[in-house]
Write a protein that holds these residues in place. Structure first.
Motif, PDB file in Angstrom:
ATOM      1  N   SER A  59      91.038-108.874 -78.322  1.00 38.00           N
ATOM      2  CA  SER A  59      91.075-109.550 -77.034  1.00 38.00           C
ATOM      3  C   SER A  59      90.313-108.657 -76.059  1.00 38.00           C
ATOM      4  N   VAL A  60      89.478-109.244 -75.216  1.00 41.59           N
ATOM      5  CA  VAL A  60      88.705-108.428 -74.290  1.00 41.59           C
ATOM      6  C   VAL A  60      88.853-108.964 -72.869  1.00 41.59           C
ATOM      7  N   ARG A  61      88.830-108.028 -71.940  1.00 39.47           N
ATOM      8  CA  ARG A  61      88.810-108.372 -70.524  1.00 39.47           C
ATOM      9  C   ARG A  61      87.565-107.743 -69.910  1.00 39.47           C
ATOM     10  N   ILE A  62      86.939-108.482 -69.013  1.00 36.87           N
ATOM     11  CA  ILE A  62      85.632-108.100 -68.482  1.00 36.87           C
ATOM     12  C   ILE A  62      85.740-107.971 -66.963  1.00 36.87           C
ATOM     13  N   PHE A  63      85.355-106.804 -66.449  1.00 39.59           N
ATOM     14  CA  PHE A  63      85.424-106.542 -65.012  1.00 39.59           C
ATOM     15  C   PHE A  63      84.059-106.102 -64.481  1.00 39.59           C
ATOM     16  N   THR A  64      83.692-106.617 -63.306  1.00 33.84           N
ATOM     17  CA  THR A  64      82.627-106.032 -62.506  1.00 33.84           C
ATOM     18  C   THR A  64      83.272-104.927 -61.660  1.00 33.84           C
ATOM     19  N   PRO A  65      82.505-104.199 -60.854  1.00 37.52           N
ATOM     20  CA  PRO A  65      83.148-103.211 -59.974  1.00 37.52           C
ATOM     21  C   PRO A  65      84.095-103.806 -58.944  1.00 37.52           C
ATOM     22  N   SER A  66      84.061-105.138 -58.758  1.00 38.12           N
ATOM     23  CA  SER A  66      84.884-105.735 -57.704  1.00 38.12           C
ATOM     24  C   SER A  66      85.779-106.883 -58.152  1.00 38.12           C
ATOM     25  N   LEU A  80      85.985-111.177 -64.649  1.00 38.84           N
ATOM     26  CA  LEU A  80      85.251-112.367 -65.058  1.00 38.84           C
ATOM     27  C   LEU A  80      85.909-112.991 -66.288  1.00 38.84           C
ATOM     28  N   PRO A  81      85.906-114.327 -66.380  1.00 41.53           N
ATOM     29  CA  PRO A  81      86.465-114.962 -67.569  1.00 41.53           C
ATOM     30  C   PRO A  81      85.533-114.905 -68.776  1.00 41.53           C
ATOM     31  N   PHE A  82      84.246-114.628 -68.519  1.00 42.40           N
ATOM     32  CA  PHE A  82      83.230-114.682 -69.572  1.00 42.40           C
ATOM     33  C   PHE A  82      81.969-114.039 -69.051  1.00 42.40           C
ATOM     34  N   ALA A  83      81.245-113.348 -69.916  1.00 38.27           N
ATOM     35  CA  ALA A  83      79.935-112.805 -69.553  1.00 38.27           C
ATOM     36  C   ALA A  83      79.155-112.558 -70.833  1.00 38.27           C
ATOM     37  N   GLY A  84      77.839-112.675 -70.733  1.00 38.12           N
ATOM     38  CA  GLY A  84      76.996-112.633 -71.929  1.00 38.12           C
ATOM     39  C   GLY A  84      76.748-111.257 -72.487  1.00 38.12           C
ATOM     40  N   HIS A  85      76.253-110.333 -71.643  1.00 43.93           N
ATOM     41  CA  HIS A  85      75.915-109.033 -72.220  1.00 43.93           C
ATOM     42  C   HIS A  85      77.152-108.245 -72.624  1.00 43.93           C
ATOM     43  N   PRO A  86      78.324-108.391 -71.963  1.00 43.48           N
ATOM     44  CA  PRO A  86      79.534-107.772 -72.507  1.00 43.48           C
ATOM     45  C   PRO A  86      79.942-108.341 -73.861  1.00 43.48           C
ATOM     46  N   THR A  87      79.725-109.639 -74.073  1.00 48.51           N
ATOM     47  CA  THR A  87      80.073-110.244 -75.358  1.00 48.51           C
ATOM     48  C   THR A  87      79.177-109.714 -76.464  1.00 48.51           C
ATOM     49  N   VAL A  88      77.861-109.700 -76.232  1.00 46.84           N
ATOM     50  CA  VAL A  88      76.917-109.190 -77.229  1.00 46.84           C
ATOM     51  C   VAL A  88      77.182-107.708 -77.497  1.00 46.84           C
ATOM     52  N   GLY A  89      77.301-106.917 -76.433  1.00 44.58           N
ATOM     53  CA  GLY A  89      77.489-105.482 -76.602  1.00 44.58           C
ATOM     54  C   GLY A  89      78.778-105.130 -77.314  1.00 44.58           C
ATOM     55  N   THR A  90      79.871-105.814 -76.970  1.00 45.54           N
ATOM     56  CA  THR A  90      81.156-105.526 -77.615  1.00 45.54           C
ATOM     57  C   THR A  90      81.129-105.914 -79.085  1.00 45.54           C
ATOM     58  N   ALA A  91      80.528-107.056 -79.407  1.00 42.77           N
ATOM     59  CA  ALA A  91      80.430-107.473 -80.807  1.00 42.77           C
ATOM     60  C   ALA A  91      79.632-106.468 -81.625  1.00 42.77           C
ATOM     61  N   VAL A  92      78.513-105.995 -81.070  1.00 43.12           N
ATOM     62  CA  VAL A  92      77.702-104.993 -81.769  1.00 43.12           C
ATOM     63  C   VAL A  92      78.488-103.705 -81.958  1.00 43.12           C
ATOM     64  N   LEU A  93      79.180-103.246 -80.920  1.00 45.26           N
ATOM     65  CA  LEU A  93      79.938-101.995 -81.000  1.00 45.26           C
ATOM     66  C   LEU A  93      81.048-102.076 -82.036  1.00 45.26           C
ATOM     67  N   LEU A  94      81.825-103.165 -82.026  1.00 43.63           N
ATOM     68  CA  LEU A  94      82.926-103.293 -82.979  1.00 43.63           C
ATOM     69  C   LEU A  94      82.411-103.351 -84.414  1.00 43.63           C
ATOM     70  N   ALA A  95      81.295-104.049 -84.622  1.00 46.96           N
ATOM     71  CA  ALA A  95      80.734-104.137 -85.973  1.00 46.96           C
ATOM     72  C   ALA A  95      80.215-102.778 -86.432  1.00 46.96           C
ATOM     73  N   GLU A  96      79.511-102.063 -85.561  1.00 51.48           N
ATOM     74  CA  GLU A  96      78.981-100.764 -85.961  1.00 51.48           C
ATOM     75  C   GLU A  96      80.094 -99.744 -86.163  1.00 51.48           C
ATOM     76  N   LEU A 127      85.230-112.053 -83.857  1.00 55.35           N
ATOM     77  CA  LEU A 127      85.910-113.079 -83.073  1.00 55.35           C
ATOM     78  C   LEU A 127      86.581-112.417 -81.873  1.00 55.35           C
ATOM     79  N   LEU A 128      86.128-112.776 -80.679  1.00 56.68           N
ATOM     80  CA  LEU A 128      86.617-112.160 -79.444  1.00 56.68           C
ATOM     81  C   LEU A 128      87.403-113.178 -78.620  1.00 56.68           C
ATOM     82  N   GLU A 129      88.597-112.799 -78.240  1.00 57.68           N
ATOM     83  CA  GLU A 129      89.406-113.623 -77.347  1.00 57.68           C
ATOM     84  C   GLU A 129      89.059-113.243 -75.900  1.00 57.68           C
ATOM     85  N   GLU A 130      88.366-114.139 -75.208  1.00 58.95           N
ATOM     86  CA  GLU A 130      88.039-113.930 -73.802  1.00 58.95           C
ATOM     87  C   GLU A 130      88.813-114.934 -72.964  1.00 58.95           C
ATOM     88  N   LYS A 131      88.847-114.741 -71.666  1.00 57.95           N
ATOM     89  CA  LYS A 131      89.610-115.649 -70.813  1.00 57.95           C
ATOM     90  C   LYS A 131      89.054-117.065 -70.846  1.00 57.95           C
TER      91      LYS A 131
END
Length: 304
Positions: free
Chosen positions: A61-68, A71-87, A102-106
């Motif tokens: 399960s992932v949660r995504i935050f900007t500095p302020s 977010l319920p969803f974002a593209g580069h966090p999804t791609v980056g997290t998937a790559v990191l977990l696989a590697e 498989l990532l559980e996002e909001k």
């Protein structure tokens, strides 16, 4: 407590390009306030916090935050997290390897296909969980031009018109005549709400047909205000996911699968390449996918 984290560059095959991302692994026990404060400490466009999945059949399960904000969803966090977990799970394979993350996002469950290729940056492609749909009402062309420091006659090309779409997050999509005009964009805060709506996420994705790379279909910049100050994002997968709505409406692609490359971040010195695949059935979007490469830049420990 020491929590491992990684810094990645996403939508690029080399370090110090693309969109930077922080991923905090083992975020269990962190409060919402702590996550927001940590995201502010990293001060990147997004920071991901990895938690145990609600469904044990999923990876995280992932949660995504900007500095302020969160977010319920974002593209580069999804791609980056998937790559990191696989590697992290498989390491550098001796031979090419595919993995499913498989990532559980909001926004819902996001399925990511990860391709690990020897000697190349790992890539991930995910099914966008929501189809694009119209979002907020935009202002008149004069207001949009004023908010972007452009002339009204520069806000269009061919039959493309400004329109807001969302596929998890709303964005204002503004066609611009050419790359020269696109590079002159400077956000003007006093006109922003009149042009792009009085909502929390009124970020603006400006684009043109003219590109730097021959294989790209569009050149884009994503500009927004944060705490009243102009900011820019190097690569915005969630915006490209919603941008499929403009492509489908204005370009009217025929039934079948269409692939586009969107280049972004060049004005910032962070060249990025986002792949968009749209499946059209009966003249409408049936499914679409976002993909790109990512590289791990650094690993460390967060002592919180």
């Amino acid at each position: 407590m020491a929590r491992p984290y990684a810094l990645l560059d996403v939508f690029t095959d080399k370090a110090l390009a693309g969109n930077p991302l922080a991923v905090v692994l083992d975020a269990k026990g962190l409060s919402d306030t702590q996550m927001q404060q940590i995201a502010g400490e990293f001060n990147l466009s997004e920071t991901v916090f990895v938690l145990p999945p609600e469904n044990p059949a999923h990876n995280a399960s992932v949660r995504i935050f900007t500095p302020s904000m969160e977010l319920p969803f974002a593209g580069h966090p999804t791609v980056g997290t998937a790559v990191l977990l696989a590697e992290n799970r498989f390491g550098a394979p001796d031979n090419d390897m595919d993995a499913l993350v498989l990532l559980e996002e909001k926004v819902g469950l996001v399925r990511c296909a990860v391709a690990m290729q020897k000697g190349k940056a790992t890539s991930a492609e995910f099914d966008v969980p929501r189809l694009p749909k119209p979002a907020q009402q935009l202002g008149e062309k004069d207001a949009i031009a004023a908010a972007l420091s452009l002339e009204p006659n520069e806000i269009t090309f061919e039959n493309h018109k400004p329109k807001s779409w969302e596929a998890g997050l709303p964005f204002a999509f503004v066609p611009v005549a050419n790359m020269e005009a696109l590079n002159r964009i400077e956000p003007v805060p006093k006109y922003w709400e009149e042009a792009f709506g009085d909502i929390e996420h009124n970020n603006t994705f400006a684009y043109c047909r003219q590109t730097i790379h021959v294989n790209s279909a569009f050149h884009a910049r994503m500009v927004y205000l944060e705490n009243g100050l102009p900011r820019e994002d190097a690569a915005t997968g969630s915006a490209v996911a919603a941008f499929a709505g403009s492509i489908a409406e204005f370009d009217e692609p025929l039934d079948g699968i269409h692939t586009y490359c969107v280049e972004q971040g060049f004005k910032m010195g962070r060249p990025s390449f986002i792949s968009l695949e749209i499946e059209i059935q009966s003249g409408k979007i049936h499914a679409h996918r976002i993909g790109g490469q990512a590289v791990i830049l650094a690993n460390g420990e967060l002592l919180v």
